[in-house]
Design a protein around this motif. Structure first.
Motif, mmCIF file in Angstrom:
data_model
loop_
_atom_site.group_PDB
_atom_site.id
_atom_site.type_symbol
_atom_site.label_atom_id
_atom_site.label_comp_id
_atom_site.label_asym_id
_atom_site.label_seq_id
_atom_site.Cartn_x
_atom_site.Cartn_y
_atom_site.Cartn_z
ATOM 1 N N ILE A 53 35.928 40.162 44.593
ATOM 2 C CA ILE A 53 35.640 38.622 44.669
ATOM 3 C C ILE A 53 35.109 38.355 45.913
ATOM 4 O O ILE A 53 35.789 39.010 47.111
ATOM 5 C CB ILE A 53 37.216 38.294 44.254
ATOM 6 C CG1 ILE A 53 37.470 38.431 43.000
ATOM 7 C CG2 ILE A 53 37.092 36.662 44.730
ATOM 8 C CD1 ILE A 53 38.679 37.946 42.530
ATOM 9 N N PRO A 54 34.362 37.266 46.192
ATOM 10 C CA PRO A 54 34.004 37.129 47.856
ATOM 11 C C PRO A 54 34.987 36.573 48.664
ATOM 12 O O PRO A 54 35.719 35.485 48.259
ATOM 13 C CB PRO A 54 32.968 35.988 47.434
ATOM 14 C CG PRO A 54 33.428 35.211 45.959
ATOM 15 C CD PRO A 54 33.887 36.447 45.264
ATOM 16 N N LYS B 178 43.269 44.149 36.740
ATOM 17 C CA LYS B 178 42.708 45.316 36.119
ATOM 18 C C LYS B 178 42.832 45.419 34.682
ATOM 19 O O LYS B 178 41.840 46.471 34.320
ATOM 20 C CB LYS B 178 43.479 46.540 36.965
ATOM 21 C CG LYS B 178 43.550 46.486 38.425
ATOM 22 C CD LYS B 178 42.219 46.522 39.227
ATOM 23 C CE LYS B 178 42.683 46.610 40.567
ATOM 24 N NZ LYS B 178 41.325 46.715 41.277
ATOM 25 N N ASP B 179 43.283 45.005 34.070
ATOM 26 C CA ASP B 179 43.458 45.131 32.390
ATOM 27 C C ASP B 179 43.028 43.976 31.764
ATOM 28 O O ASP B 179 43.707 43.175 31.051
ATOM 29 C CB ASP B 179 44.999 45.436 32.128
ATOM 30 C CG ASP B 179 45.997 44.290 32.567
ATOM 31 O OD1 ASP B 179 45.478 43.287 33.554
ATOM 32 O OD2 ASP B 179 47.031 44.361 32.245
ATOM 33 N N LEU B 180 41.645 43.768 31.832
ATOM 34 C CA LEU B 180 40.972 42.701 31.026
ATOM 35 C C LEU B 180 40.166 43.227 30.026
ATOM 36 O O LEU B 180 39.447 44.431 30.159
ATOM 37 C CB LEU B 180 40.295 41.803 31.896
ATOM 38 C CG LEU B 180 40.949 41.055 32.948
ATOM 39 C CD1 LEU B 180 39.960 40.174 34.037
ATOM 40 C CD2 LEU B 180 41.888 40.372 32.358
ATOM 41 N N ALA B 181 40.137 42.599 28.875
ATOM 42 C CA ALA B 181 39.189 42.981 27.760
ATOM 43 C C ALA B 181 38.689 41.804 27.139
ATOM 44 O O ALA B 181 39.187 40.591 27.357
ATOM 45 C CB ALA B 181 40.119 43.730 26.580
ATOM 46 N N LYS C 104 50.886 33.592 30.273
ATOM 47 C CA LYS C 104 50.094 33.575 29.258
ATOM 48 C C LYS C 104 48.610 33.154 29.554
ATOM 49 O O LYS C 104 48.545 32.049 30.125
ATOM 50 C CB LYS C 104 50.555 32.269 27.995
ATOM 51 C CG LYS C 104 49.281 32.431 26.839
ATOM 52 C CD LYS C 104 49.928 31.511 25.679
ATOM 53 C CE LYS C 104 49.142 31.445 24.408
ATOM 54 N NZ LYS C 104 48.818 32.733 23.874
ATOM 55 N N MET C 105 47.401 34.214 29.414
ATOM 56 C CA MET C 105 46.094 33.419 29.746
ATOM 57 C C MET C 105 45.530 32.871 28.704
ATOM 58 O O MET C 105 44.819 33.623 27.699
ATOM 59 C CB MET C 105 45.398 34.784 30.302
ATOM 60 C CG MET C 105 46.060 35.210 31.622
ATOM 61 S SD MET C 105 45.841 34.162 32.984
ATOM 62 C CE MET C 105 46.473 34.946 34.355
ATOM 63 N N GLN D 215 39.080 31.142 35.830
ATOM 64 C CA GLN D 215 40.390 31.450 36.306
ATOM 65 C C GLN D 215 40.550 32.843 37.072
ATOM 66 O O GLN D 215 41.259 32.887 38.063
ATOM 67 C CB GLN D 215 41.456 31.279 35.154
ATOM 68 C CG GLN D 215 42.787 31.554 35.470
ATOM 69 C CD GLN D 215 43.620 31.307 34.102
ATOM 70 O OE1 GLN D 215 43.165 31.389 33.044
ATOM 71 N NE2 GLN D 215 44.827 31.168 34.396
ATOM 72 N N PHE D 216 39.858 33.904 36.563
ATOM 73 C CA PHE D 216 40.164 35.343 37.124
ATOM 74 C C PHE D 216 39.422 35.325 38.524
ATOM 75 O O PHE D 216 39.667 36.204 39.192
ATOM 76 C CB PHE D 216 39.789 36.298 36.063
ATOM 77 C CG PHE D 216 40.677 36.424 35.052
ATOM 78 C CD1 PHE D 216 42.043 36.912 34.906
ATOM 79 C CD2 PHE D 216 40.241 36.457 33.654
ATOM 80 C CE1 PHE D 216 42.879 37.031 33.944
ATOM 81 C CE2 PHE D 216 40.921 36.481 32.590
ATOM 82 C CZ PHE D 216 42.422 36.700 32.673
#
Length: 423
Positions: A352-353, A366-369, A168-169, A72-73
């Motif tokens: 990302i290509p 930018k804020d993924l954990a 919501k992810m 998804q990201f």
């Protein structure tokens, strides 16, 4: 007047043509029949490949990375013909999970595999792949996770209003039709799936020979052997489309582990100015040329934290299509930081290509954990725990009250050496 007369004549002639057409029940508009054009039929053939789908952004053929949240990201998945570079975490704990997810997704989807490693036998790597979650076990895992999350939220806190506005992810979306699956890392993939799958292994200690000379192309012997092996598989198995007799098309998933490490004969991790600093970049350049002309996708893990020369890291990044970095909290100050108490590390989507363009795309996320549970590896948006601010305010209430009493009549004057300013 002549112009007006011409216009009138044209109007009358057009009206007579329309009347004649309506009389004969003939119209210039034709409804498209069941036959599709050549482009449409080609698109349908691409979509019919198992375990693939087309991007809604550019129509590019996509495969899943094995993590639906990561797909998804990345814009829906990993584009066919591209390279996914995984920057390994410091202790190489979590990057093998992404590597195994990619390979396990290929086995479940029926794709062909090419596993290359200088450290571990590819047959042993396949034995460690996670098992796919079936429908009822997946539902049970989701129900347990949702119930636990509700109990925790009811007891501890209520989410802040500003985070309720965020989309919501889902870390584990519902199983889709053949694209993207969920896996249980506590179990191993069934042996029957491995036996029925088609895979090729490249174990460097078995392929290398001391008599191999590569001085003319300035590539290490390990890189040259691997390129030749990949090229032979692509051409012999017909993944380049050169075999017209092969009607059933398939995807080749290539996995290369610990590329750039000293095990591959590369010394970029040992010294800042090494003799073979361009060997890795040349390998990636040739590899990407092979992928662009074939139905294949590649994932590579590179220990970028060990590479001394930052210029080499920049070149490796530019020669990759998609770059994902893993930052583990183990051994760092963030491990004891209350802000990150619910996570095990951060995940950085560096690029990302953007195919058929000179520049790459940059992700706006930018804020993924990520967190590693007993059975699942999840990726979520990082947010500030609401109870953290309450804790800080409660601990500082007494200090603020004392500073307010000690404030002098002047704005910047304090008594007793206190430095708190309460306006």
């Amino acid at each position: 007047m002549a112009v007006a007369g011409t216009s009138g004549t044209g109007t009358r002639s057009t009206g007579s043509m329309v009347a004649a057409a309506s009389t004969n029940n003939v119209t210039s508009f034709q409804r498209r029949g069941p036959r599709a054009s050549g482009a449409d039929s080609g698109c349908s053939r691409l979509v019919s490949i198992a375990g693939t789908r087309r991007s809604v952004r550019n129509g590019q053929l996509l495969v899943s990375t094995g993590l639906p949240a990561l797909d998804q990201f990345l814009g829906g998945g990993l584009a066919v013909g591209t390279v996914l570079l995984i920057e390994e975490d410091k202790y190489n704990i979590y990057s093998p999970l992404l590597f195994n997810y990619f390979l396990a997704e290929g086995i479940v989807s029926g794709h062909a595999l090419l596993v290359a490693s200088a450290k571990e036998d590819p047959a042993d790597i396949l034995q460690k792949l996670p098992a796919p979650l079936i429908d009822h076990s997946y539902k049970k895992e989701c129900d347990e996770d949702i119930c636990g999350h509700k109990m925790e939220s009811d007891i501890k806190m209520k989410i802040a209003w500003r985070y309720q506005l965020f989309p919501k992810m889902e870390g584990r979306p519902v199983l889709s039709s053949g694209f993207g699956h969920d896996y249980d890392i506590s179990k191993r993939i069934p042996q029957e799936l491995i036996e029925t799958s088609k895979w090729h292994g490249f174990f460097l200690p078995e392929k290398i020979s001391s008599t191999f000379n590569v001085e003319s192309c300035s590539l290490t012997s390990g890189y040259m052997k691997l390129l030749q092996f990949i090229q032979n598989i692509i051409y012999e198995e017909g993944f380049d489309g050169s075999n017209p007799q092969k009607k059933q098309k398939n995807i080749l998933r290539i996995g290369i582990q610990n590329l750039g490490s000293p095990l591959w004969g590369d010394d970029i991790c040992c010294a800042e100015n090494c003799d073979a600093s361009h060997s890795l970049t040349k390998f990636l350049y040739i590899l990407r040329a092979l992928l662009r002309t074939s139905l294949s996708a590649c994932i590579i893990t590179v220990p970028t934290h060990l590479i001394q020369n930052k210029a080499v890291i920049a070149r490796v990044t530019n020669l990759s299509d998609t770059v994902v970095g893993l930052e583990s909290f183990i051994g760092s100050e963030k491990e004891t930081n209350p802000l990150y108490k619910d996570y095990h590390g951060l995940i950085h989507i560096r690029q990302i290509p953007r195919l058929n363009n000179l520049i790459y795309d940059i992700s706006d996320v930018k804020d993924l954990a990520f967190k590693l549970k007993k059975k699942l590896f999840t990726i979520e948006r990082l947010h500030l725990p609401p109870d953290l601010s309450d804790t800080v305010s409660r601990s500082s209430k007494q200090d603020l009250a004392e500073s307010a009493k000690l404030l002098g009549p002047g704005c910047g004057m304090t008594a007793g050496g206190k430095k708190h300013l309460d306006f």
